[in-house]
Design an enzyme around this catalytic site. Structure first.
Site, PDB file in Angstrom:
ATOM      1  N   TYR A 306       2.257 -36.174   8.812  1.00  0.00           N
ATOM      2  CA  TYR A 306       2.433 -35.919  10.395  1.00  0.00           C
ATOM      3  C   TYR A 306       1.854 -37.427  11.032  1.00  0.00           C
ATOM      4  O   TYR A 306       0.758 -37.325  10.576  1.00  0.00           O
ATOM      5  CB  TYR A 306       1.605 -34.903  11.066  1.00  0.00           C
ATOM      6  N   TYR A 356      10.940 -37.340  16.970  1.00  0.00           N
ATOM      7  CA  TYR A 356       9.793 -36.667  17.147  1.00  0.00           C
ATOM      8  C   TYR A 356       9.604 -34.885  17.679  1.00  0.00           C
ATOM      9  O   TYR A 356      10.218 -35.093  18.650  1.00  0.00           O
ATOM     10  CB  TYR A 356       9.112 -37.498  17.637  1.00  0.00           C
TER      11      TYR A 356
END
Ligand SMILES: [Zn+2]
Lengths: 402, 142
Positions: A306, A356
């Site tokens: 992440y 994203y």
């Protein structure tokens, strides 16, 4: 970190991801988040050879604007027996996989849909600060948010918070801007090979990285993730049922969530009050995850980490045991995480360069790797670590080729 | 055009005491009277020992710089850039950290001594702010 051979609730490889779906990633989708979620979900179901009628469980992210009800209605799901919700925020997606596994193994659902949908550029931009900062509210805080200790002093975005963490890592370990830059470049190289990535046609070199404008020291423009309109969805079912789906199932080897040893409340800002801001909750996630998987970091072939910011990756390389604490910078700079390295990361480009989707595109890319059809395919890869947001808590899964 | 600064809520049941003390130019932190654990950000219950006997303690107002960021990209109209967010650990209880704001991009180094001062805003709200005890002489201008 030596891996213990324990699987405390007998879940190893018993569930699988059988479908993945994504919309295009853009700066302006020109449609609603419900439409995006519906498109990604329908694509994931089609990929699995299933229809909305087969879905009996949904797990959503607490930050998503699309509710269970909206999606049930929009997709035409007729018989929902399980509705779950996980978060906070980017911690969601991997924890959502965990909750899907729990729902399936406990018999509460057989086929669970997970989604994340956002107009992160054209509607709600995280980079412009928390809602209270954006709205220029006169008064902030209270009710356990603790915003009153941060926003009045000008600390109002995730990027500023991670900048403070990066600065501290530089103080403690001598980490350099070039080392952060090597992370941004590693992700960009993957995006340059991925036609679906927002940064597909935009190469990045160190000179350009270092010349990019400072957003909040020591983090520059390219240390920050993209802002994206788009959605991703995945379908989870039991490995037994997965035998008759369209594509070969990707096994969920293990799932885990974790907390820091000294949780400080609130959502994001109170992390700067933790005993050590260079220690992520990912340390406890890793310990649980590897024990449940019966695998250690040496047995991970590829990782989707992440990456809200470059520093997030650096800290996770340490927390998930790929290098020693403090060695994340030299490890990144060594080339290990780049294409062709010992541990290629974010093989679709990640949040820094693909798009994203708040952690869900990392799950999708992990599945592509285990199917063998990623644009950044790692030869002979059999295991993939996928991680969720590194703050305020943590989550991760290990996927395995079937 | 003038924009209003962001103000702290003054009537939250767990945190109001901190900002009330600031009005008297006093810096306080929450701690457990039973086991001495500090409770920052402030809360009524001690998760360390389970006691409800918690109270505000006065701090010396001295601290050390733990980390910082200079904000160069503006996100709020009342917070012009550059400014620097500092994270300070208290001399009395280093595990208690507070946030302050400095103008510009001053030269800073980890561990440098910091002193609290109290900034009174137009509406009477008082914020505890931090500044280096000794300015670093060399290096870039702030
Ligand atoms: Zn106590």
């Amino acid at each position: 970190m030596p891996a213990r051979q324990t699987d405390d609730f007998g879940h190893q490889d018993r569930c699988a991801i059988v479908g993945i779906g994504s919309t295009e990633f853009s700066r302006n989708s020109e449609r609603s988040v419900l439409t995006l979620a519906t498109e990604a979900s329908a694509a994931a179901l089609a990929d699995a050879g299933l229809s909305p009628k087969d879905v009996d469980g949904i797990v959503r992210c607490d930050h998503d604007h699309v509710t269970h009800n909206d999606l049930v209605c929009s997709l035409g799901i007729a018989n929902l027996t399980y509705q779950g919700q996980v978060g906070p925020g980017g911690v969601g997606p991997c924890a959502m996989v965990g909750q899907a596994v729990a729902a399936i193994l406990s018999g509460q659902a057989t086929t669970v849909l997970l989604y994340r949908s956002l107009n992160g550029r054209s509607e709600v931009r995280f980079g412009s600060g928390t809602a209270s900062a954006r709205d220029a509210a006169v008064t902030v805080g209270g009710q356990g948010t603790y915003d009153e200790f941060f926003l009045p002093f000008g600390l109002m975005t995730a990027g500023q918070t991670f900048s403070i963490m990066a600065q501290r890592h530089m103080i403690e370990y001598g980490t350099t801007c070039e080392q952060l830059g090597s992370i941004a470049i590693a992700c960009r190289e993957q995006a340059n090979a991925n036609p679906a990535a927002q940064m597909h046609s935009k190469p990045l070199d160190m000179q350009t990285y270092l010349a990019s404008r400072m957003i909040s020291t020591p983090l520059r423009l390219y240390d920050y993730c993209l802002e994206t309109d788009g959605a991703c969805a995945v379908v989870v079912t039991s490995t037994d049922r997965a035998s008759d789906t369209r594509k070969s199932p990707v096994l969920i080897r293990a799932v885990a969530q974790g907390c820091p040893p000294d949780m400080r409340g609130g959502m994001m800002f109170p992390i700067v009050m933790r005993d050590s801001i260079t220690d992520l909750p990912a340390y406890s996630v890793a310990s649980t995850l590897y024990a449940r998987a019966g695998l250690g970091p040496d047995e991970i072939d590829v990782a989707q980490l992440y990456d809200c910011f470059s520093i997030s990756i650096l800290l996770q390389l340490e927390a998930y045991g790929f290098c020693e604490k403090g060695e994340g910078g030299p490890f990144a700079e060594s080339g290990a995480i780049h294409r062709g390295g010992a541990l290629p990361i974010n093989t679709g480009g990640g949040h820094l360069s693909e798009g994203y989707i708040h952690g869900m595109n990392h799950v999708v890319e992990g599945v592509r790797q285990m199917r063998g059809d990623s644009s950044g395919q790692v030869p002979h890869a059999e295991t993939c670590l996928v991680t969720g947001g590194p703050l305020p808590t943590g989550s991760a899964v290990i996927l395995r080729k079937s | 055009m003038n924009f209003d600064r962001i103000l702290p809520i003054m009537n939250d049941r767990d945190t109001a005491g901190f900002f009330e003390a600031c009005k008297n130019k006093t810096l306080v932190y929450r701690a457990c009277q039973s086991c001495n654990a500090t409770l920052n950000p402030p809360r009524a219950h001690c998760g360390n020992c389970g006691s409800w006997d918690t109270a505000w303690r006065e701090a010396s107002g001295r601290g050390r710089l733990y980390s910082w960021t200079t904000v160069c990209h503006q996100v709020h109209p009342a917070y012009g850039v550059p400014y620097t967010v500092v994270i300070v650990e208290l001399e009395d209880a280093p595990e208690v950290r507070l946030v302050g704001q400095l103008n510009g991009s001053p030269d800073l180094c980890a561990g440098m001594e910091m002193q609290v001062w109290f900034e009174t805003l137009e509406d009477g709200t008082v914020l505890p702010q931090w500044e280096p005890v000794e300015k670093i002489q060399q290096g870039k201008e702030s």
